[in-house]
Design a protein around this motif. Structure first.
Motif, PDB file in Angstrom:
ATOM      1  N   ASP A   1       0.812  -1.218   0.000  1.00  6.63           N
ATOM      2  CA  ASP A   1       0.000   0.000   0.000  1.00  6.63           C
ATOM      3  C   ASP A   1       0.844   1.266   0.000  1.00  6.63           C
ATOM      4  O   ASP A   1       0.296   2.369   0.039  1.00  6.63           O
ATOM      5  N   GLY A   2       2.156   1.121  -0.081  1.00  6.13           N
ATOM      6  CA  GLY A   2       3.024   2.270  -0.318  1.00  6.13           C
ATOM      7  C   GLY A   2       3.043   2.697  -1.769  1.00  6.13           C
ATOM      8  O   GLY A   2       3.781   3.614  -2.150  1.00  6.13           O
ATOM      9  N   VAL A   3       2.225   2.057  -2.584  1.00  8.54           N
ATOM     10  CA  VAL A   3       2.083   2.383  -4.005  1.00  8.54           C
ATOM     11  C   VAL A   3       0.599   2.575  -4.280  1.00  8.54           C
ATOM     12  O   VAL A   3      -0.216   1.701  -3.968  1.00  8.54           O
ATOM     13  N   VAL A   4       0.232   3.722  -4.836  1.00  6.27           N
ATOM     14  CA  VAL A   4      -1.174   3.960  -5.152  1.00  6.27           C
ATOM     15  C   VAL A   4      -1.581   3.095  -6.329  1.00  6.27           C
ATOM     16  O   VAL A   4      -0.771   2.791  -7.211  1.00  6.27           O
ATOM     17  N   ASP A   5      -2.852   2.711  -6.359  1.00  7.10           N
ATOM     18  CA  ASP A   5      -3.316   1.733  -7.349  1.00  7.10           C
ATOM     19  C   ASP A   5      -4.062   2.407  -8.497  1.00  7.10           C
ATOM     20  O   ASP A   5      -5.030   1.854  -9.013  1.00  7.10           O
TER      21      ASP A   5
END
Length: 338
Positions: free
Chosen positions: A292-296
């Motif tokens: 979740d440290g990367v936006v989807d």
């Protein structure tokens, strides 16, 4: 069982000046010496490191470079991944030819990288930036390239990342793991390290069974969100089991990005419900998994040609454009190995 492409977390460098370039070159030389790649290959590695960082200083915006060991099949080499946010190159193939320059220099930098490295790949787009991935191995030791590649990056200010990944081939099963230890810092990293060690030792079973195994092995930790995927070439399927906020997508030619299902839960705590799902995974398809440290919100349509680049280059591009600085981040990409 073989563990494929197990890379250490490595060191991230922000490359904004010549002093940073010198630091990267010295660190690369030290790492080459520690891994025993040989004096000649260490000298080649120094050239690669110098040229990559010089290009970031001269041409790039927000340039960063990852330096790490890469281990495969009992052998070790050095991997460098240079990432920037612009201005990018309209044709990366042309830019690798000696004599091509946009600043009046001799134009031999990218060509020198190509000649000294055992493997390289990259992706660039005008206005969006460039990713270059390079490996240098001991003479005669460069193995075939991996079907999966990944990167982790710690929260700004933290010395270690609580996110991690692992890749293995267990009795013919091609499996990958992405894990996000709860919180940040050393305790989160400890939980993830426990998950990675358990994954490498787990029986060659289905993703759901492996997730259950990891859950039991992590009971002494603060816990983690994690997901295991298996690429089945015979059935042209992807099997997937996840707990918590690990995002995953299948990218297939002509199709929109298809999200995979992870269930609520924390590996290592209570008794989570684990279910396994199957998805079509044709030849040429790719899997992308991330914490979740990367936006989807990224879309492959924004990156023409990226789907055929190496999995590591795909992962690095997603991390650059969708990674959050206020959280640990991990991106893994895998390509159908058939």
């Amino acid at each position: 069982m073989t563990v494929d492409d197990v890379s250490d977390h490595g060191l991230w460098f922000r490359v904004e000046s010549g002093s940073a370039a010198s630091a990267v070159r010295r660190a690369a030389e030290r790492l080459g010496g520690q891994l025993g790649i040989g004096d000649a290959r260490t000298a080649n590695l120094a050239i690669v490191a110098a040229e990559l960082t010089s290009n970031l200083v001269k041409h790039a915006r927000d340039g960063v470079l990852l330096l790490r060991p890469v281990r495969r099949g009992g052998r070790a080499g050095v991997e460098l991944v240079a990432i920037d946010s612009g201005p990018g190159m309209a044709d990366l193939t042309v830019s690798f030819r000696d004599g091509h320059s946009t600043t009046g220099t001799l134009g031999i930098g990218l060509g020198a990288i190509m000649r000294q490295a055992d493997w390289f790949d990259g992706y660039s787009r005008s206005g969006r930036g460039t990713v270059l991935a390079v490996q240098v191995w001991p003479k005669g030791a460069a193995p075939a390239q991996s079907w999966a590649g990944a990167l982790t990056r710690p929260l700004t200010g933290e010395p270690v990342s609580g996110d991690g990944y692992a890749v293995r081939v267990a009795e013919g099963r091609h499996q990958v793991l992405v894990c996000d230890g709860l919180g940040h810092g050393p305790l989160a990293a400890s939980a993830t390290d426990a998950a990675l060690a358990a994954f490498r030792a787990a029986p060659a079973e289905s993703p759901a069974a492996v997730v259950q195994y990891l859950h039991r092995a992590m009971s002494h930790t603060r816990g983690a969100a994690l997901a295991v995927a298996e690429l089945d070439g015979q059935a042209r399927l992807l099997r997937y089991a996840g707990l918590g906020n690990i995002a995953a997508s299948v990218l297939a030619e002509g199709d929109r990005r298809r999200g995979l299902v992870s269930l609520p839960g924390i590996a290592g705590h209570q008794r989570p419900v684990v279910r396994e799902y199957e998805y079509p995974f044709p030849a040429g398809a790719s899997l992308v998994m991330h914490s979740d440290g990367v936006v989807d919100r990224w879309q492959l349509d924004d990156y023409p040609g990226l789907s055929v680049r190496a999995p590591l280059v795909l992962a690095a591009t997603v991390l650059r454009d969708a990674g959050l600085r206020r959280d640990d981040a991990c991106v893994l990409a895998a390509r159908a190995p058939w």
